[in-house]
Design an enzyme around this catalytic site. Structure first.
Site, mmCIF file in Angstrom:
data_model
loop_
_atom_site.group_PDB
_atom_site.id
_atom_site.type_symbol
_atom_site.label_atom_id
_atom_site.label_comp_id
_atom_site.label_asym_id
_atom_site.label_seq_id
_atom_site.Cartn_x
_atom_site.Cartn_y
_atom_site.Cartn_z
ATOM 1 N N ARG A 136 8.422 -57.353 -56.470
ATOM 2 C CA ARG A 136 8.523 -57.763 -57.873
ATOM 3 C C ARG A 136 7.140 -57.861 -58.535
ATOM 4 O O ARG A 136 6.883 -58.779 -59.315
ATOM 5 C CB ARG A 136 9.272 -59.101 -57.999
ATOM 6 N N ILE A 181 25.711 -74.073 -72.275
ATOM 7 C CA ILE A 181 26.408 -73.097 -71.437
ATOM 8 C C ILE A 181 26.311 -73.433 -69.950
ATOM 9 O O ILE A 181 27.059 -72.904 -69.135
ATOM 10 C CB ILE A 181 25.894 -71.670 -71.731
ATOM 11 N N GLY A 182 25.373 -74.278 -69.585
ATOM 12 C CA GLY A 182 25.359 -74.698 -68.177
ATOM 13 C C GLY A 182 23.986 -74.985 -67.625
ATOM 14 O O GLY A 182 23.689 -76.093 -67.219
ATOM 15 N N GLU A 214 31.453 -55.808 -68.849
ATOM 16 C CA GLU A 214 30.719 -54.718 -68.201
ATOM 17 C C GLU A 214 31.513 -54.078 -67.061
ATOM 18 O O GLU A 214 31.248 -52.936 -66.690
ATOM 19 C CB GLU A 214 29.337 -55.191 -67.725
ATOM 20 N N HIS A 260 32.786 -68.437 -70.415
ATOM 21 C CA HIS A 260 31.630 -67.994 -71.200
ATOM 22 C C HIS A 260 31.367 -66.524 -70.922
ATOM 23 O O HIS A 260 31.481 -66.068 -69.789
ATOM 24 C CB HIS A 260 30.399 -68.831 -70.816
ATOM 25 N N GLU A 296 28.032 -65.292 -76.528
ATOM 26 C CA GLU A 296 26.695 -64.985 -77.054
ATOM 27 C C GLU A 296 26.869 -64.208 -78.346
ATOM 28 O O GLU A 296 27.700 -63.318 -78.423
ATOM 29 C CB GLU A 296 25.953 -64.149 -76.013
ATOM 30 N N HIS A 349 17.153 -66.143 -75.216
ATOM 31 C CA HIS A 349 16.199 -65.221 -74.590
ATOM 32 C C HIS A 349 14.948 -65.042 -75.418
ATOM 33 O O HIS A 349 14.106 -64.211 -75.119
ATOM 34 C CB HIS A 349 16.855 -63.878 -74.295
HETATM 35 N N1 GLN Z 1 26.450 -71.117 -66.668
HETATM 36 C C1 GLN Z 1 25.470 -70.086 -66.592
HETATM 37 C C2 GLN Z 1 24.134 -70.604 -67.122
HETATM 38 O O1 GLN Z 1 24.147 -71.353 -68.024
HETATM 39 C C3 GLN Z 1 25.880 -68.856 -67.377
HETATM 40 C C4 GLN Z 1 24.850 -67.766 -67.292
HETATM 41 C C5 GLN Z 1 25.300 -66.414 -67.810
HETATM 42 O O2 GLN Z 1 26.140 -66.288 -68.641
HETATM 43 N N2 GLN Z 1 24.730 -65.380 -67.349
HETATM 44 O O3 GLN Z 1 23.078 -70.232 -66.675
HETATM 45 ZN ZN ZN Z 2 25.630 -65.995 -70.702
#
Ligand code: GLN
Ligand code: ZN
Length: 756
Positions: free
Chosen positions: A16, A431-432, A605, A641, A665, A694
């Site tokens: 990486r 979202i978490g 996806e 989500h 999103e 992001h």
């Molecule tokens: N619950 C996850 C977080 O908040 C969801 C991440 C995602 O959608 N990729 O990180």
């Molecule tokens: Zn997400």
């Protein structure tokens, strides 16, 4: 003579190195020269691997400092107006600014949208074509790389993203996509002319949209564009991947290209028997997206027949770019020996391609040892005692209809949930994940290395949970999360608790920009060894009076973001995982966690590229989600989500999952989402994201109020939730605190408005 090549090599570097260089550059710890050198070192290393393993070409132009679609946009002069006058010193800064919306020493600008690259978990930056866009050759990175590789003595095959795939991925404002053809043709001609002047003989031109259904207009555009970009004495290898060509085979056969590359992982060479033999047929026979060793003897036999027909025009390759596989299996020292013998990462896949080409060129006697080795590995996998579990298979075989539905329809459940949770209008949540500090990553590393005790690590996680909860209480969110500090990754974390999963040490794959993921390998039947999240959810709930969401990853995301076994249908693997999740959800509920989110960011996806395959996928994907979530009481609230996808064509299927609440999103492209809800009355509760996680840019209260007001014109306000786009893991605590307090303030303003 069979020519061998690959469509692209991973660009993150064996350890990486790219991530490190990018992040150091963004943090202004290294200068641009050092960043460029890091990129060059990665390129040289991958070219050398390709040559030393015996490939006939090295692929150049597959490297990118952020994303290859973004690089193509920059090369074509497709820069959104809002970025045009920022006077970056170097094209790289412009690229980073477009991708991240933020650049030290420059102004904050809304970043370009991020979308998933076809049906993979790689995310590209969506090009934006505006009425003021003038297509022009605006970047020389590709030519520089070609010259570098040539100077090192490599036989170079540059790769370009094809014009029509580029247009199809772009967001176009104020005109029709295909109206851009004439302008784009001019620039591609210039690019190809320059490559020819560099003495290049073959150019790989990627058009994966040929594996999708194309309307007659797009088919005609292929004819028009390729008739015009083809120039004498420069051979184009038109590459298609992520599926089969279907009807488009006839279209492609007539295009004036010198060769065609096809993905043979889902279809055999038989399907291409109509393809003209005076053109090169490049066979993508080594799977570019999984980690399983090929059965070389079987593939050889298939290729031998084709060789009789295409003779020296038959080329051997990987199905797609190896961008989607980890770099090198030899770096893995902790995988069970038995499993490791079945695996191939990018370097090993290059070896497989070269070996097949040697067999076809020189005859079987040249590859005896390699083929015998391949036979043996396949045999040990077939007879392994570590793959099959009778109890898991029995459970899958005895599922009943009622296990796939909640007890009552949403409206009735919603009533009971309202009574129980007493949430305000426009409930706020996240979202978490919360920021993952260096500190906690370091502890995890030490814990895994056996340098610190379980109790110390657990205590550190508890402290992180406390921090996340105090922040959420301070900004006054309504529904809390524990912050996911114990998770390195939302799939990887669970692998330890499930049978049939293996984790790598260094099997990284690029997700987008500097973000890499380490997908687990699913090699056997899946069942839950022990509860996976209950301990942390209960601890978190004990620290607050507000509702705490339990947090899980869904079955579809598990199979999409892991390397799945290829010896049984994916649907079966997903069902096994769904049952393990159902057990977990039932345990959470039994322990008093009555809001449970099961994320399915990969739901879209996973959708096949061709319409006629959709229903089969949706059938198992929807069933797996429902099997996992439908074992709970009406009053237990199930959330899900999803993110970074086109939702318009699957919104009805999303509704069919029947979650009580979904968070989506949307902040980089809110208008698209609104359009969907104008057309489809989404039945359950929904939270379109109002904070782009992001980007380091923080939305103002007014922006959030505006965006919620917009949304409320198409979704009844009673159904709306207020939340960020996605998890907050990549942000820092300070930013998150301000952004969430803006979000809560906006919700409160609107609640006030509603009361008046
Ligand atoms: N619950 C996850 C977080 O908040 C969801 C991440 C995602 O959608 N990729 O990180
Ligand atoms: Zn997400």
């Amino acid at each position: 003579m069979a020519i061998s090549h690959i469509l692209g090599f991973p660009r993150i570097g064996p350890y990486r190195e790219l991530k490190k260089a990018q992040e150091d550059y963004w943090a202004q710890k290294i200068d641009q020269e050092t960043l460029l050198q890091a990129g060059q070192a990665i390129c040289k290393n991958s070219w050398e691997i390709q040559r030393s393993k015996g490939l006939d070409f090295v692929t150049v132009g597959d490297f990118s400092f952020y994303d290859h679609v973004l690089d193509t946009a920059l090369m074509l002069g497709v820069v959104p107006a809002r970025f045009r006058h920022l006077n970056h010193q170097h094209a790289i800064d412009l690229a980073f600014h477009m991708a991240r919306g933020y650049m030290p020493g420059s102004q904050d600008v809304k970043a370009c949208a991020l979308k998933k690259w076809f049906n993979t978990n790689y995310h590209y930056i969506v090009p934006e074509i505006e009425p003021t866009t003038t297509f022009q050759l605006a970047d020389t990175q590709l030519f520089d790389q070609v010259m570098q590789a040539q100077a090192l003595g490599y036989h170079v095959k540059p790769v370009l993203l094809g014009p029509l795939t580029f247009l199809s991925l772009a967001k176009v404002q104020g005109l029709k996509k295909l109206d851009c053809c004439q302008q784009i043709i001019e620039v591609y001609r210039q690019i190809l002319t320059r490559l020819k002047a560099l003495n290049v003989k073959w150019v790989q031109i990627d058009e994966p949209i040929l594996c999708q259904d194309l309307t007659p207009e797009w088919q005609a555009a292929f004819k028009q564009v390729y008739a015009q970009i083809t120039i004498p004495d420069l051979n184009l290898l038109l590459t298609t991947y992520f599926g089969d060509l279907g009807e488009n085979i006839d279209l492609v056969s007539t295009l004036p290209v010198a060769g065609l590359h096809v993905d043979l992982t889902q279809q055999t060479l038989m399907h291409y028997s109509r393809f003209p033999t005076d053109k090169v047929l490049s066979c993508g026979i080594i799977h570019g997206r999984n980690v399983w060793r090929a059965d070389l003897r079987r593939l050889y036999q298939e290729l031998r027949q084709a060789q009789e027909k295409w003779q020296e025009k038959l080329w051997i390759s990987t199905s797609c770019s190896l961008l989607h596989t980890p770099v090198d299996l030899t770096q893995e020292t902790a995988l069970p020996t038995e499993l490791k013998a079945w695996l191939a990462f990018a370097v090993q896949k290059v070896e497989e391609v070269a070996c097949l080409a040697t067999a076809l060129t020189g005859g079987l006697s040249h590859v005896n040892a390699a083929f015998e080795d391949s036979d043996n590995r396949a045999k040990t996998r077939q007879s392994s005692a570590h793959i099959h579990q009778a109890a898991v298979k029995d459970r899958v075989a005895s599922l009943t209809e009622s296990m796939f539905s909640r007890q009552h329809p949403f409206t009735e459940r919603a009533r009971k949930q309202k009574q129980k949770f007493k949430l305000p209008l426009l409930p706020t949540t996240t979202i978490g994940s919360f920021p993952q500090t260096q500190h906690i990553r370091h502890l995890r590393h030490e814990f895994k290395a056996g340098n610190i005790a379980q109790e110390i690590y657990d205590h550190a996680i508890e402290l992180e949970i406390q921090t996340a909860i105090s922040l959420q209480e301070e900004v006054d969110l309504d529904v809390l999360v524990h912050g996911e500090a114990e998770r390195s990754d939302m799939v990887e974390y669970f692998a330890e608790y499930l049978t049939g999963f293996a984790l790598t040490q260094n099997g990284w794959v690029q997700g987008y920009g500097s973000r890499c993921v380490k997908p687990p390998i699913i090699y056997g039947d899946v069942s839950r060894k022990r509860p996976m999240t209950v301990r942390w959810s209960l601890y978190a709930q004990s620290q607050t009076d507000k509702p705490m969401k339990g947090m899980l990853t869904g079955p579809v995301t598990f199979v999409c973001w892991s390397f799945v076994r290829d010896d049984q249908p994916i649907a079966t693997t997903a069902t096994q995982i769904a049952l393990a999740l159902r057990d977990e959800i039932n345990d959470l509920e039994a322990n008093g966690i009555e809001m449970i989110q099961m994320d399915e960011p990969a739901f879209r996806e996973g959708l096949p590229l061709r319409h006629h395959d959709w229903q089969a996928y949706l059938d198992w994907a929807i069933k797996a989600f429902r099997l996992a979530t439908c074992g709970v009481k009406d009053s237990t609230q199930i959330h899900t989500h999803m993110c970074y996808s086109e939702f318009n064509d699957v919104i009805e299927s999303i509704a069919a999952l029947d979650p009580d609440v979904i968070t989506l999103e949307s902040s980089r492209s809110p208008k698209e989402l609104l359009k969907i809800f104008e057309q489809f009355a989404y039945p359950n509760d929904i939270g379109p994201g109002v904070y782009d996680v992001h980007s380091p840019r923080i939305p103002t209260i007014e922006e959030i109020v505006d965006s919620l007001k917009q949304t409320a014109t198409v979704i009844p306000v009673e159904k709306l939730w207020v939340n960020p786009d996605c998890g907050l893991k990549t942000r820092d605590w300070e930013e998150v605190k301000v952004a969430l307090s803006h979000m809560v303030a906006a919700a409160k303003i609107l609640r006030g408005d509603q009361r008046e």
